[in-house]
Write a protein that holds these residues in place. Structure first.
Motif, PDB file in Angstrom:
ATOM      1  N   GLU A  12     -16.169  16.276  -0.922  1.00 54.14           N
ATOM      2  CA  GLU A  12     -16.880  15.396  -1.843  1.00 54.14           C
ATOM      3  C   GLU A  12     -16.030  14.221  -2.341  1.00 54.14           C
ATOM      4  OE1 GLU A  12     -16.046  18.567  -2.322  1.00 54.14           O
ATOM      5  OE2 GLU A  12     -15.625  19.039  -4.425  1.00 54.14           O
ATOM      6  N   VAL A  13     -14.767  14.162  -1.934  1.00 48.42           N
ATOM      7  CA  VAL A  13     -13.883  13.096  -2.431  1.00 48.42           C
ATOM      8  C   VAL A  13     -14.340  11.735  -1.916  1.00 48.42           C
ATOM      9  CG1 VAL A  13     -11.573  12.120  -2.183  1.00 48.42           C
ATOM     10  CG2 VAL A  13     -11.851  14.514  -2.817  1.00 48.42           C
ATOM     11  N   THR A  14     -14.456  10.767  -2.822  1.00 49.44           N
ATOM     12  CA  THR A  14     -14.834   9.400  -2.421  1.00 49.44           C
ATOM     13  C   THR A  14     -13.671   8.432  -2.578  1.00 49.44           C
ATOM     14  OG1 THR A  14     -15.563   8.933  -4.673  1.00 49.44           O
ATOM     15  CG2 THR A  14     -17.256   9.672  -3.102  1.00 49.44           C
ATOM     16  N   HIS A  15     -12.782   8.697  -3.539  1.00 48.15           N
ATOM     17  CA  HIS A  15     -11.694   7.752  -3.827  1.00 48.15           C
ATOM     18  C   HIS A  15     -10.389   8.491  -4.064  1.00 48.15           C
ATOM     19  CE1 HIS A  15     -15.218   5.280  -4.843  1.00 48.15           C
ATOM     20  NE2 HIS A  15     -14.449   4.235  -4.627  1.00 48.15           N
ATOM     21  N   VAL A  16      -9.313   7.765  -3.775  1.00 47.47           N
ATOM     22  CA  VAL A  16      -8.009   8.243  -4.211  1.00 47.47           C
ATOM     23  C   VAL A  16      -7.510   7.251  -5.260  1.00 47.47           C
ATOM     24  CG1 VAL A  16      -6.987   7.199  -2.127  1.00 47.47           C
ATOM     25  CG2 VAL A  16      -5.622   8.751  -3.519  1.00 47.47           C
ATOM     26  N   VAL A  17      -7.110   7.811  -6.410  1.00 53.90           N
ATOM     27  CA  VAL A  17      -6.713   6.950  -7.538  1.00 53.90           C
ATOM     28  C   VAL A  17      -5.211   7.018  -7.720  1.00 53.90           C
ATOM     29  CG1 VAL A  17      -7.164   6.385  -9.943  1.00 53.90           C
ATOM     30  CG2 VAL A  17      -8.896   7.608  -8.613  1.00 53.90           C
ATOM     31  N   PHE A  18      -4.600   5.820  -7.862  1.00 60.68           N
ATOM     32  CA  PHE A  18      -3.163   5.727  -8.118  1.00 60.68           C
ATOM     33  C   PHE A  18      -2.974   5.255  -9.547  1.00 60.68           C
ATOM     34  CE2 PHE A  18      -3.953   5.099  -3.643  1.00 60.68           C
ATOM     35  CZ  PHE A  18      -3.028   5.948  -3.047  1.00 60.68           C
ATOM     36  N   TYR A  19      -2.307   6.091 -10.353  1.00 60.82           N
ATOM     37  CA  TYR A  19      -2.023   5.723 -11.742  1.00 60.82           C
ATOM     38  C   TYR A  19      -0.580   5.256 -11.810  1.00 60.82           C
ATOM     39  CZ  TYR A  19      -6.197   8.518 -12.680  1.00 60.82           C
ATOM     40  OH  TYR A  19      -7.470   9.028 -12.686  1.00 60.82           O
ATOM     41  N   ALA A  20      -0.352   4.169 -12.573  1.00 59.31           N
ATOM     42  CA  ALA A  20       0.983   3.581 -12.622  1.00 59.31           C
ATOM     43  C   ALA A  20       1.663   3.847 -13.960  1.00 59.31           C
ATOM     44  CB  ALA A  20       0.886   2.080 -12.375  1.00 59.31           C
ATOM     45  N   MET A  21       2.945   3.465 -14.023  1.00 63.31           N
ATOM     46  CA  MET A  21       3.739   3.716 -15.228  1.00 63.31           C
ATOM     47  C   MET A  21       3.782   2.522 -16.171  1.00 63.31           C
ATOM     48  SD  MET A  21       6.876   5.899 -13.643  1.00 63.31           S
ATOM     49  CE  MET A  21       7.050   5.424 -11.945  1.00 63.31           C
ATOM     50  N   ASP A  22       3.212   1.359 -15.754  1.00 61.55           N
ATOM     51  CA  ASP A  22       3.288   0.190 -16.651  1.00 61.55           C
ATOM     52  C   ASP A  22       2.075   0.144 -17.572  1.00 61.55           C
ATOM     53  OD1 ASP A  22       1.989  -0.285 -14.142  1.00 61.55           O
ATOM     54  OD2 ASP A  22       1.968  -2.453 -14.520  1.00 61.55           O
ATOM     55  N   ASP A  23       2.379   0.139 -18.863  1.00 64.65           N
ATOM     56  CA  ASP A  23       1.335   0.003 -19.884  1.00 64.65           C
ATOM     57  C   ASP A  23       1.133  -1.491 -20.117  1.00 64.65           C
ATOM     58  OD1 ASP A  23      -0.187  -0.211 -22.146  1.00 64.65           O
ATOM     59  OD2 ASP A  23       0.900   1.316 -23.281  1.00 64.65           O
ATOM     60  N   LYS A  24      -0.029  -2.005 -19.688  1.00 65.46           N
ATOM     61  CA  LYS A  24      -0.266  -3.447 -19.725  1.00 65.46           C
ATOM     62  C   LYS A  24      -0.314  -3.994 -21.144  1.00 65.46           C
ATOM     63  CE  LYS A  24      -0.702  -4.906 -15.555  1.00 65.46           C
ATOM     64  NZ  LYS A  24       0.395  -5.761 -15.063  1.00 65.46           N
ATOM     65  N   GLY A  25      -0.666  -3.123 -22.099  1.00 63.00           N
ATOM     66  CA  GLY A  25      -0.649  -3.568 -23.488  1.00 63.00           C
ATOM     67  C   GLY A  25       0.752  -4.035 -23.877  1.00 63.00           C
ATOM     68  N   LEU A  26       1.773  -3.408 -23.294  1.00 62.30           N
ATOM     69  CA  LEU A  26       3.150  -3.750 -23.628  1.00 62.30           C
ATOM     70  C   LEU A  26       3.699  -4.863 -22.747  1.00 62.30           C
ATOM     71  CD1 LEU A  26       4.564  -0.116 -24.055  1.00 62.30           C
ATOM     72  CD2 LEU A  26       3.796  -1.705 -25.826  1.00 62.30           C
TER      73      LEU A  26
END
Ligand SMILES: Nc1nc2c(c(=O)[nH]1)N[C@H]1C(S)=C(S)[C@@H](COP(=O)(O)O)O[C@H]1N2
Ligand SMILES: [Mo]
Length: 550
Positions: free
Chosen positions: A445-459
């Protein structure tokens, strides 16, 4: 002469139509050979059989309507195109876009490759007035949506126009059929320069210069704009790297595309001036009402109303896009996303650049993470780094960098395309994403692979945006050759600013899909629950399209 404009939709209404093939002598529509001859006699004298038929109108209804649509769409393409340009207002002839080597810069700010203050390519964005650009401000995502959406309608209008031009035989007025048109055109320009109005070609609506100019715009300039536009698509030039080379690379295509719009603007200015000089009310009466004898007042009223409607449409669409950016992103996405998604599916990357093609300077987009945890890890050479891979998989894992390297290894020299317009060629090496998929085994059922990063854009980025960077890739892209988790760049370890210790490479997509400083990988069956639900940080915050093929 005020024949019913619909009449011209019949095949063979014009000298170029099929009637010319049935043995009827042709009208002298060709160019008078060599010297300029004013043929006073009407075509009737030569083809008396024709006398029973009225002359076809010089401005048939389809020409009038497609012309009005063309004003609307070209203005939209131009304004949204300038919106795209404003996000990287520099033009180059060489791929790699070395800072300071641009041949044109529409910005006061210059950035040097050796600048002591770190900068990223988003800093190069300009905010231009919405009178000039669509929708104005720093709105690259929406400018692109308008540009590509309009493109569909503009091409459709062009195809309908061309089909009718050829079916009706009208082409004979546009397509030069004799070389003598060139000296004729030069002579005509001379006439203009003497502040006199040249005569049209015998039996035709246009003089030699007009005919050559209209031919060039319809049959050369418009296709050139489409061809150079396609040469900027990362998917197209990943599949056919030779194609961009025709224009001297992606930056050559981008520069020619810009010069093309300058040519369009130049043409429109001269064309409008000429229409005015030839007598605007009279011309409008002939074009809109079919005869110079028709009411000039009515013709001017209709002409002004059409122009006014075009301006109103522009104002309303621009305001709508600015007030409802998310709705605009979604509505235009219905037109644009299938097109981009289709390109992503069809084209795989066939890039094989040489070492000597590698760009001397590779721009950075996105400031590195600023938290002490990351800095500490970097100082230790990422010894303690672990990559957790989970979500809807059979075999969730947490991998050290040496363990990751054991999964497989690939090296590729490819072209990086940032959505803003710059590109750079670099060598990347790392683990094929397919090898990671083989290890963790995503569920069906997987449709996407998500990559989460370490940069917080707020900062790191500010401007009111917030949250950690992330992007979701359709799962089919992860299985492609040249889809990598890169650990090395240009023969050395991945530099901090380019994503150390690990970044994504998907070589048919725009740069924003290639997450740097990867923290976690998750396999999912939908993206609506992640972030603001648009499929990635830049989609959430900047209204980019979630397909990134053009
Ligand atoms: N984590 C993270 N990844 C990111 C970004 C970012 O800001 N943060 N920017 C993206 C964009 S818009 C581009 S064009 C590329 C730039 O890659 P480069 O800095 O190595 O040239 O990284 C992409 N990956
Ligand atoms: Mo980018």
């Amino acid at each position: 002469m005020a024949a019913c404009p619909f009449g011209v939709l019949m095949v063979g209404s014009y000298p170029g139509g099929q009637r010319a093939n049935v043995g009827v002598p042709r009208k002298p529509h060709g160019c008078p050979g060599g010297k300029r001859v004013r043929v006073e006699s009407t075509p009737r004298a030569i083809a008396p059989e024709d006398a029973v038929q009225p002359d076809p109108p010089h401005y048939p209804l389809f020409v009038v309507i497609t012309h009005a649509l063309n004003i609307l769409f070209l203005l939209m393409l131009g304004r949204s195109g300038l919106g795209v340009l404003s996000s990287f207002p520099k033009l180059y002839w060489n791929d790699g876009c070395p800072p300071g080597r641009e041949w044109a810069r529409f910005s006061r700010r210059a950035y040097g490759a050796d600048s002591r203050r770190p900068w990223t390519s988003l800093d190069e964005e300009e905010s231009w007035n919405p009178v000039v650009t669509m929708p104005g401000g720093k709105n690259l995502g929406l400018s692109r949506h308008w540009h590509f959406m309009t493109l569909h309608f503009w091409i459709a209008t062009g195809l309908v126009y061309l089909a009718l031009v050829f079916i009706s035989g009208y082409w004979i007025y546009l397509v030069p059929t004799s070389w003598s048109l060139v000296p004729d055109a030069i002579e005509t320009i001379g006439t203009y320069l003497h502040f006199e109005l040249p005569e049209p070609l015998p039996g035709q609506p246009f003089n030699a210069t007009q005919k050559l100019a209209y031919f060039s715009v319809v049959f050369l300039l418009a296709p050139l704009q489409i061809a150079t536009g396609a040469a900027m698509s990362p998917s197209v030039i990943a599949r056919f790297p030779w194609y961009a080379k025709i224009f001297g690379g992606k930056q050559g295509a981008r520069s020619i595309h810009f010069l093309g719009i300058c040519a369009f603007v130049g043409f429109v200015l001269v064309h409008t001036l000429m229409v005015v000089l030839h007598g605007l009310p009279k011309g409008l009466a002939k074009i809109i009402l079919g005869s110079e004898q028709a009411s000039h007042t009515l013709a001017v009223a209709i002409g002004s109303a059409v122009l006014f409607a075009i301006v109103v449409i522009h104002v309303l669409l621009t305001m709508f896009a600015r007030l409802r950016p998310r709705t605009t992103q979604h509505l235009l996405g219905y037109v644009v996303a299938p097109f981009e998604g289709g390109l992503s599916r069809i084209f795989t990357s066939h890039q094989r650049y040489r070492r000597s093609d590698v760009s001397g300077y590779h721009r950075v987009n996105g400031y590195p993470p600023v938290d002490p945890g990351y800095e500490q890890m970097a100082a230790d050479g990422f010894r303690d780094y672990r990559l957790p891979v989970g979500g809807l998989v059979e075999n969730p894992v947490s991998l050290s960098l040496p363990r990751l390297r054991e999964l497989g290894w690939a090296t590729q020299i490819t072209n990086h395309n940032c959505i803003q317009g710059w590109n750079s060629i670099a060598e990347w090496a790392g683990v094929p994403l397919g090898a990671l998929l083989d290890l963790v085994k995503p569920r069906p059922e997987v449709t996407h692979v998500v990559f989460y990063a370490m940069d917080d854009k707020g900062l790191t980025e500010g401007e009111g945006r917030y949250g950690y960077y992330y992007e979701a890739l359709p799962i089919f892209l992860a299985r492609r050759t040249q889809s990598l988790l890169a650990l090395e760049m240009n023969g050395g370890p991945l530099p901090i600013e380019h994503g150390a210790p690990l970044r994504v490479r998907v070589e048919t997509q725009l740069g924003y899909k290639m997450v740097k400083w990867i923290k976690v990988v998750e396999f999912v069956d939908g993206v609506s629950a992640i972030g603001l639900g648009q499929g990635g940080y830049r989609e959430d915050q900047l209204y980019y399209a979630n397909a990134a093929a053009i």
